[in-house]
Design an enzyme around this catalytic site. Structure first.
Site: not given
Ligand code: PMV
Length: 322
Positions: A106, A109, A149
């Site tokens: 989130s 995004a 993300d």
């Molecule tokens: O923020 P989340 O819970 O969607 O997790 C991110 C994924 C991780 O690999 C744990 C951290 C990253 O920066 O890639």
């Protein structure tokens, strides 16, 4: 001037945490979105309000509250404002369909949608720049994120991502299956979980190196299986990936309960998704076993979502010159 942009959340199918150490991970954009409505205002203040968090904060060069949960959004907005050489202030309203701090991306995004909406006030958006700006905001939220993300939220679809190297698109060949997500209801901090894993890896490097190598091979095998539509393999490899995540210490009793409930109710595979320590699990199900899995998960989780993959990354929904 006014513009509205939206960007999708994501689910990590395999490879979270290992991606921070340079291993590949697979992420998919989902059809739940965050939206930023941006208007230019007189002065140089950037005022941001979040409908879901029920907070509003005003940032000006003389007064910047770096502790505010809205500070990362301010950074995204300010970097985007500099990028388009805009001198006016901004009024920004954030709304989001994504559960916060649950592993659905989130915060990324929101930053992606904000950066895009600000840039769209003056320019055509360049996705590379939007993702880069959102990454700066993500660093404030999570410490040392991999960048997965902001990348998936910007570009949408399904990707195989390698930190520092970029991503390749995966052409999904999935029929008659669905992804289902269930929330433990336990909030957690991605930054803290990443730091915890880093400590464990530093202490038991030689023990954990093979686990990281295994995660690398696993992600590449899942990418192939996704393109071939080999759902049995995807499910089994998701289960193995969950085991690797347990090995690096990010599973919890609640996550294990949800994972086993999904598997016992007929899911092809189930694992924690995102940083772990709480947050969500993701399960792959045949459409015919979906009601069964959904019912089972609902007994334990207040938030169960069917995740449809969103081909669309960030989009400009609206633009007016007042
Ligand atoms: O923020 P989340 O819970 O969607 O997790 C991110 C994924 C991780 O690999 C744990 C951290 C990253 O920066 O890639």
């Amino acid at each position: 001037m006014k513009s509205i942009a939206s960007a999708p959340g994501k689910v990590i199918l395999v490879g979270e945490h290992f991606v921070v150490a340079g291993k590949p991970a697979i992420a998919m954009a989902v059809n739940l979105r965050a939206r930023a409505t941006v208007e230019t205002v007189e002065g140089d203040r950037i005022t941001i309000r979040s409908k879901e968090l029920k907070i509003e904060e005003s940032f000006s060069p003389e007064s910047i509250n770096t502790r505010s949960p809205l500070y990362p959004v301010y950074i995204a907005a300010d970097l985007a404002r500099r990028h388009i050489s805009l001198e006016e202030g901004l009024d920004i309203t954030i709304t989001s369909e994504l559960p916060p701090a649950a592993g659905m991306g989130s915060s990324a995004a929101v930053s992606v949608a904000t950066a895009a909406a600000v840039i769209a006030l003056r320019k055509k958006i360049n996705r590379g720049i939007v993702s880069k700006i959102a990454f700066e905001a993500e660093k404030i939220v999570h410490g040392k994120p991999s960048g997965i993300d902001n990348t998936i939220s910007t570009y949408g679809g399904a990707i195989l991502y390698v930190k520092g190297k970029g991503f390749t698109r995966i052409n999904l060949n999935l029929k008659d299956v669905a992804l289902i997500l269930a929330d433990t209801g336990v909030p957690r901090s991605t930054g803290e979980m990443v730091a915890k894993v880093r400590k464990l890896k530093a202490r038991y490097g030689s023990v954990l190196d093979p686990v990281y190598e295994s995660a690398e091979i696993l992600a590449c095998e899942v990418a192939k299986a996704l393109e071939m539509g080999d759902i049995k393999t995807i499910g089994e490899l998701m289960n193995i990936n969950h085991g690797l995540l347990s090995a690096i210490g990010v599973s919890t009793l609640e996550l294990e309960q949800l994972v086993y409930m999904a598997r016992n109710a007929g899911a092809l595979g189930a694992k924690l998704t995102g940083a772990g320590g709480g947050g969500l699990i993701v399960a792959l199900c045949h459409k015919k076993s979906l009601p069964n899995v959904e019912d089972a998960l609902k007994k334990f989780s207040k938030r169960v979502y069917i995740a449809n993959i969103s081909k669309r990354g960030v989009i400009i929904e609206h633009k007016t010159f007042l």
